[in-house]
Design a protein around this motif. Structure first.
Motif, mmCIF file in Angstrom:
data_model
loop_
_atom_site.group_PDB
_atom_site.id
_atom_site.type_symbol
_atom_site.label_atom_id
_atom_site.label_comp_id
_atom_site.label_asym_id
_atom_site.label_seq_id
_atom_site.Cartn_x
_atom_site.Cartn_y
_atom_site.Cartn_z
ATOM 1 N N ASP A 98 7.629 70.298 12.400
ATOM 2 C CA ASP A 98 7.525 69.955 13.822
ATOM 3 C C ASP A 98 6.241 70.511 14.417
ATOM 4 O O ASP A 98 5.551 69.832 15.190
ATOM 5 C CB ASP A 98 8.738 70.483 14.596
ATOM 6 C CG ASP A 98 10.035 69.772 14.217
ATOM 7 O OD1 ASP A 98 9.963 68.710 13.563
ATOM 8 O OD2 ASP A 98 11.111 70.302 14.572
ATOM 9 N N ARG A 99 5.914 71.740 14.064
ATOM 10 C CA ARG A 99 4.691 72.359 14.589
ATOM 11 C C ARG A 99 3.455 71.617 14.083
ATOM 12 O O ARG A 99 2.511 71.382 14.832
ATOM 13 C CB ARG A 99 4.632 73.823 14.193
ATOM 14 C CG ARG A 99 3.377 74.517 14.663
ATOM 15 C CD ARG A 99 3.580 75.991 14.857
ATOM 16 N NE ARG A 99 2.360 76.720 15.110
ATOM 17 C CZ ARG A 99 1.682 76.720 16.241
ATOM 18 N NH1 ARG A 99 2.119 76.009 17.252
ATOM 19 N NH2 ARG A 99 0.579 77.421 16.372
ATOM 20 N N LEU A 100 3.460 71.223 12.800
ATOM 21 C CA LEU A 100 2.331 70.485 12.239
ATOM 22 C C LEU A 100 2.173 69.138 12.930
ATOM 23 O O LEU A 100 1.058 68.711 13.236
ATOM 24 C CB LEU A 100 2.527 70.308 10.730
ATOM 25 C CG LEU A 100 1.395 69.622 9.987
ATOM 26 C CD1 LEU A 100 0.114 70.440 10.107
ATOM 27 C CD2 LEU A 100 1.759 69.420 8.534
ATOM 28 N N ALA A 102 3.107 68.398 15.994
ATOM 29 C CA ALA A 102 2.605 68.648 17.352
ATOM 30 C C ALA A 102 1.108 68.956 17.324
ATOM 31 O O ALA A 102 0.350 68.475 18.183
ATOM 32 C CB ALA A 102 3.377 69.797 17.991
ATOM 33 N N LEU A 103 0.679 69.742 16.350
ATOM 34 C CA LEU A 103 -0.755 70.053 16.240
ATOM 35 C C LEU A 103 -1.553 68.801 15.889
ATOM 36 O O LEU A 103 -2.683 68.617 16.367
ATOM 37 C CB LEU A 103 -0.985 71.154 15.204
ATOM 38 C CG LEU A 103 -0.536 72.550 15.609
ATOM 39 C CD1 LEU A 103 -0.677 73.524 14.441
ATOM 40 C CD2 LEU A 103 -1.342 73.054 16.801
ATOM 41 N N GLY A 104 -0.968 67.919 15.063
ATOM 42 C CA GLY A 104 -1.644 66.656 14.735
ATOM 43 C C GLY A 104 -1.819 65.795 15.979
ATOM 44 O O GLY A 104 -2.879 65.188 16.183
ATOM 45 N N GLN A 105 -0.786 65.732 16.823
ATOM 46 C CA GLN A 105 -0.900 64.963 18.061
ATOM 47 C C GLN A 105 -1.944 65.567 18.990
ATOM 48 O O GLN A 105 -2.710 64.850 19.628
ATOM 49 C CB GLN A 105 0.454 64.910 18.762
ATOM 50 C CG GLN A 105 1.465 64.035 18.055
ATOM 51 C CD GLN A 105 2.833 64.106 18.712
ATOM 52 O OE1 GLN A 105 3.078 64.946 19.561
ATOM 53 N NE2 GLN A 105 3.731 63.225 18.305
ATOM 54 N N LEU A 106 -1.979 66.911 19.049
ATOM 55 C CA LEU A 106 -2.974 67.571 19.884
ATOM 56 C C LEU A 106 -4.382 67.281 19.372
ATOM 57 O O LEU A 106 -5.297 66.993 20.150
ATOM 58 C CB LEU A 106 -2.718 69.081 19.913
ATOM 59 C CG LEU A 106 -3.639 69.916 20.786
ATOM 60 C CD1 LEU A 106 -3.471 69.521 22.256
ATOM 61 C CD2 LEU A 106 -3.350 71.398 20.601
ATOM 62 N N LEU A 107 -4.571 67.332 18.052
ATOM 63 C CA LEU A 107 -5.873 67.035 17.462
ATOM 64 C C LEU A 107 -6.278 65.603 17.754
ATOM 65 O O LEU A 107 -7.436 65.337 18.096
ATOM 66 C CB LEU A 107 -5.822 67.289 15.952
ATOM 67 C CG LEU A 107 -7.108 67.024 15.185
ATOM 68 C CD1 LEU A 107 -8.193 67.981 15.661
ATOM 69 C CD2 LEU A 107 -6.880 67.198 13.698
ATOM 70 N N GLU A 108 -5.333 64.691 17.659
ATOM 71 C CA GLU A 108 -5.624 63.284 17.946
ATOM 72 C C GLU A 108 -6.012 63.097 19.414
ATOM 73 O O GLU A 108 -6.889 62.296 19.736
ATOM 74 C CB GLU A 108 -4.405 62.430 17.598
ATOM 75 C CG GLU A 108 -4.673 60.948 17.532
ATOM 76 C CD GLU A 108 -5.679 60.569 16.450
ATOM 77 O OE1 GLU A 108 -6.464 59.641 16.716
ATOM 78 O OE2 GLU A 108 -5.702 61.178 15.379
ATOM 79 N N TYR A 110 -7.576 65.217 21.239
ATOM 80 C CA TYR A 110 -8.939 65.743 21.429
ATOM 81 C C TYR A 110 -10.001 64.904 20.715
ATOM 82 O O TYR A 110 -11.182 65.085 20.926
ATOM 83 C CB TYR A 110 -9.018 67.178 20.912
ATOM 84 C CG TYR A 110 -8.343 68.202 21.787
ATOM 85 C CD1 TYR A 110 -8.320 68.065 23.169
ATOM 86 C CD2 TYR A 110 -7.718 69.303 21.232
ATOM 87 C CE1 TYR A 110 -7.695 68.997 23.971
ATOM 88 C CE2 TYR A 110 -7.098 70.252 22.033
ATOM 89 C CZ TYR A 110 -7.092 70.090 23.388
ATOM 90 O OH TYR A 110 -6.474 71.024 24.181
#
Length: 189
Positions: A98-100, A102-108, A110
């Protein structure tokens, strides 16, 4: 003289009344010793009973029964451990996934690709560095323009763009000159 003799007889009689026969004194001392002996024996018996009680309590703790009970409980806990470990591992793996995500969505969010999807383009020079100002280009320079669905090569035509003029300076406001007033000292108290 008779009065003096009478006083001496009275004193001797008083002293005599305080005198005891040695057997009487000895009997009194024996009685006291017997009472003290009984008190000592009672106190000693009581102290021995207290110590025996402490020794029994300590000996109860020194038996193997509590150790056997702990071993049995430990075996039960050990049998329950693998399923609990599997559950904890699955839970930890889910949290990490789940954390990965969420971080992937955040990276996308940006990423510049989101900007390209809204209709903008990325212009880079021959070295792959972004070109952000028209003044940074020269006629005949090769550029790469990246759109959402691909890239195209382009050549700069015409004359080089002049750098933007610096912003005009604002006129300074006139300053008023104040007349100096004598300084007043405030009270220190």
């Amino acid at each position: 003289m008779a009065a003096q003799l009478e006083r001496r007889r009275t004193a001797v009689a008083q002293a005599g009344s305080r005198l005891r026969h040695p057997r009487e004194v000895l009997a009194l001392a024996v009685t006291r010793m017997q009472a003290a002996t009984r008190a000592l024996r009672t106190g000693l018996d009581k102290a021995v009973r207290l110590e025996e009680g402490r020794y029994h309590r300590v000996s109860d703790r020194l038996t193997l029964l509590p150790i056997r009970r702990q071993l049995t409980d430990g075996g039960t806990k050990l049998r329950d451990l693998p399923p609990r470990l599997d559950q904890a591992y699955a839970r930890r793996l889910t949290q990490a996934s789940d954390r990965l995500a969420a971080l992937g969505q955040l990276l996308e969010s940006y990423s510049y690709r989101g900007v390209l999807a809204r209709g903008f383009a990325l212009v880079t020079d021959g070295a792959g560095q972004p070109v952000t100002h028209a003044a940074d280009t020269q006629p005949g320079q090769g550029l790469t323009i990246a759109f959402q669905d691909g890239k195209v090569e382009a050549l700069v035509a015409g004359e080089a763009a002049a750098p933007p003029p610096p912003p005009a300076a604002k006129p300074a406001k006139p300053t008023r000159v104040r007349k100096a007033e004598p300084a007043k000292q405030e009270s220190l108290f």
